[in-house]
Design a protein around this motif. Sequence first.
Motif, PDB file in Angstrom:
ATOM      1  N   GLY A  83       0.799  -1.217   0.000  1.00  0.00           N
ATOM      2  CA  GLY A  83       0.000   0.000   0.000  1.00  0.00           C
ATOM      3  C   GLY A  83       0.829   1.262   0.000  1.00  0.00           C
ATOM      4  N   ARG A  84       0.155   2.395   0.207  1.00  0.00           N
ATOM      5  CA  ARG A  84       0.814   3.691   0.026  1.00  0.00           C
ATOM      6  C   ARG A  84       1.896   3.965   1.056  1.00  0.00           C
TER       7      ARG A  84
ATOM      8  N   PRO B  75     -12.052   9.588 -11.434  1.00  0.00           N
ATOM      9  CA  PRO B  75     -13.460   9.995 -11.449  1.00  0.00           C
ATOM     10  C   PRO B  75     -14.345   9.125 -10.562  1.00  0.00           C
ATOM     11  N   ARG B  76     -13.842   7.971 -10.116  1.00  0.00           N
ATOM     12  CA  ARG B  76     -14.654   7.067  -9.290  1.00  0.00           C
ATOM     13  C   ARG B  76     -14.351   7.164  -7.798  1.00  0.00           C
ATOM     14  N   ARG B  77     -13.212   7.763  -7.425  1.00  0.00           N
ATOM     15  CA  ARG B  77     -12.873   7.846  -6.002  1.00  0.00           C
ATOM     16  C   ARG B  77     -11.952   9.016  -5.754  1.00  0.00           C
ATOM     17  N   ARG B  78     -12.001   9.508  -4.509  1.00  0.00           N
ATOM     18  CA  ARG B  78     -11.114  10.586  -4.098  1.00  0.00           C
ATOM     19  C   ARG B  78      -9.785  10.007  -3.610  1.00  0.00           C
ATOM     20  N   ALA B  79      -8.858  10.912  -3.268  1.00  0.00           N
ATOM     21  CA  ALA B  79      -7.551  10.461  -2.791  1.00  0.00           C
ATOM     22  C   ALA B  79      -7.663   9.685  -1.489  1.00  0.00           C
ATOM     23  N   ASP B  80      -8.693   9.984  -0.668  1.00  0.00           N
ATOM     24  CA  ASP B  80      -8.883   9.242   0.586  1.00  0.00           C
ATOM     25  C   ASP B  80      -9.680   7.957   0.375  1.00  0.00           C
TER      26      ASP B  80
ATOM     27  N   ARG C  32     -18.391   0.435   4.165  1.00  0.00           N
ATOM     28  CA  ARG C  32     -17.256   1.217   3.672  1.00  0.00           C
ATOM     29  C   ARG C  32     -17.558   2.712   3.714  1.00  0.00           C
ATOM     30  N   ILE C  33     -18.742   3.098   3.225  1.00  0.00           N
ATOM     31  CA  ILE C  33     -19.103   4.512   3.213  1.00  0.00           C
ATOM     32  C   ILE C  33     -19.358   5.014   4.631  1.00  0.00           C
ATOM     33  N   ALA C  34     -19.956   4.175   5.452  1.00  0.00           N
ATOM     34  CA  ALA C  34     -20.221   4.575   6.837  1.00  0.00           C
ATOM     35  C   ALA C  34     -18.931   4.921   7.574  1.00  0.00           C
TER      36      ALA C  34
ATOM     37  N   ALA D 151     -15.635   9.173   9.950  1.00  0.00           N
ATOM     38  CA  ALA D 151     -14.356   9.885   9.977  1.00  0.00           C
ATOM     39  C   ALA D 151     -14.499  11.351   9.575  1.00  0.00           C
ATOM     40  N   GLY D 152     -15.700  11.747   9.185  1.00  0.00           N
ATOM     41  CA  GLY D 152     -15.929  13.129   8.776  1.00  0.00           C
ATOM     42  C   GLY D 152     -15.513  13.425   7.353  1.00  0.00           C
ATOM     43  N   ASN D 153     -15.303  12.402   6.541  1.00  0.00           N
ATOM     44  CA  ASN D 153     -14.875  12.602   5.154  1.00  0.00           C
ATOM     45  C   ASN D 153     -16.014  12.982   4.217  1.00  0.00           C
TER      46      ASN D 153
END
Length: 417
Positions: free
Chosen positions: A118-119, A218-223, A263-265, A270-272
């Motif tokens: 991973g990153r 376009p499908r996801r942000r950096a987080d 996943r979204i929850a 986390a406040g994202n």
Amino acid sequence: MTALPTSVVIVSRGRGAELSRCLLAVSQLDHPAFEVIVVADPEGLAAVARSGLAGRIKTVPFDAPGISAARNAGIAAAAGELIAFLDDDAVPEPAWLRHLAGAIETTGAEAAAGYVRGRNGISFQSRAVAVDPLGRDLPLEFDGDAPVVPQVPAGAAVKTVGTNCAFRRDVLLALGGFDPAITFFMDETDLDLRLAAAGGRVAVAPLAEVHHAFAPSPRRRADRLPLDLADIGRSSARVMRRHAPWADAGRRFAELRAEQEARIARHVQAGNCPPEALGRLLATLERGWAEGLRAPLEGGPWLARASPPAFLRFRPERPFGADLVLAGSLLAAGRLRREAARAVREGRRTSLYLFDHTPRRHRLRFTADGVWEQSGGLYGASDRGDPPFRFWRFRARVERECARTRLVRATVVSEGK
């Protein structure tokens, strides 16, 4: 072992900076006979031109969404006996391709899958996994780092990931290539299940390591917050219609919906993102699933059998010589980074270790100068199985880190402190 000629296909769209970094790492590969094919939009093609590698790389213009169709375009341009795939937001370790291609050659398998970090450069995103016709992952366990062809349950397949896998070219042609209707998600899973159904085998190559950053798209942000789940729904429906008993597909979609909801929850907690994003995103998943159920389920082939083009062997501007290790305190980071960058320009694959006297966890990154830089506390963990604190003398710690990475990144010379 002889090195089979191998084509490395990289698809890029909207990530010129990431592609430039990827190509810098590819230029350090120690495989003796490979070519590079970049399938890209104008931004990616411009990045290739700026890299100084344009005359040594095949380019295929492709400016449309759809990873499967783009990979098929790369396969059509490939001349290698093996075709490896790498994402534009990933960087391979120097020995990556040698281990990945070698796993196919030594085992006689039709394909190979490597490991993905991973990153932070330390933790694994992906290791040995099987996948069933419903898209569920089944972990595989085995000892050692030699290539192995794992046994998997009936109906399942060894799972490849598009940022670190390779196939025999004739096998890809026989399977018809990637299904272009699968624009994102489960594109490799569909191919893996078709390969397994045809009796093909996939070798796992633990030493074939790639570092994957999950760049925004376009499908996801950096987080990694998803922006739209419709492609996941469409692809899941298509793969299950093709490979799974229909009676199980509805239950699996309920599981998939629950997984995405959780996943979204986590992002909401986390406040994202605001709480209302949960319902909106789940609605896109359901819409995609419904569209995938209605779409025609044609079966290919999606690649025409044709004589391969000429092989464009990649040759670095300056052949790499003996690899170099530099190490020292974070207080000396500026000087050591300059030395490391100069060594790369002179044709030496370079690892740089920067330690402070703390138990801080380590991170590893491939820099814009082409240096493998690992930093952290002298007493901190560099492997997630390490204790949080362990006393080390400086030289012993450097030797330990060189030994830990030796087989994926040949590090044979040590200088500096």
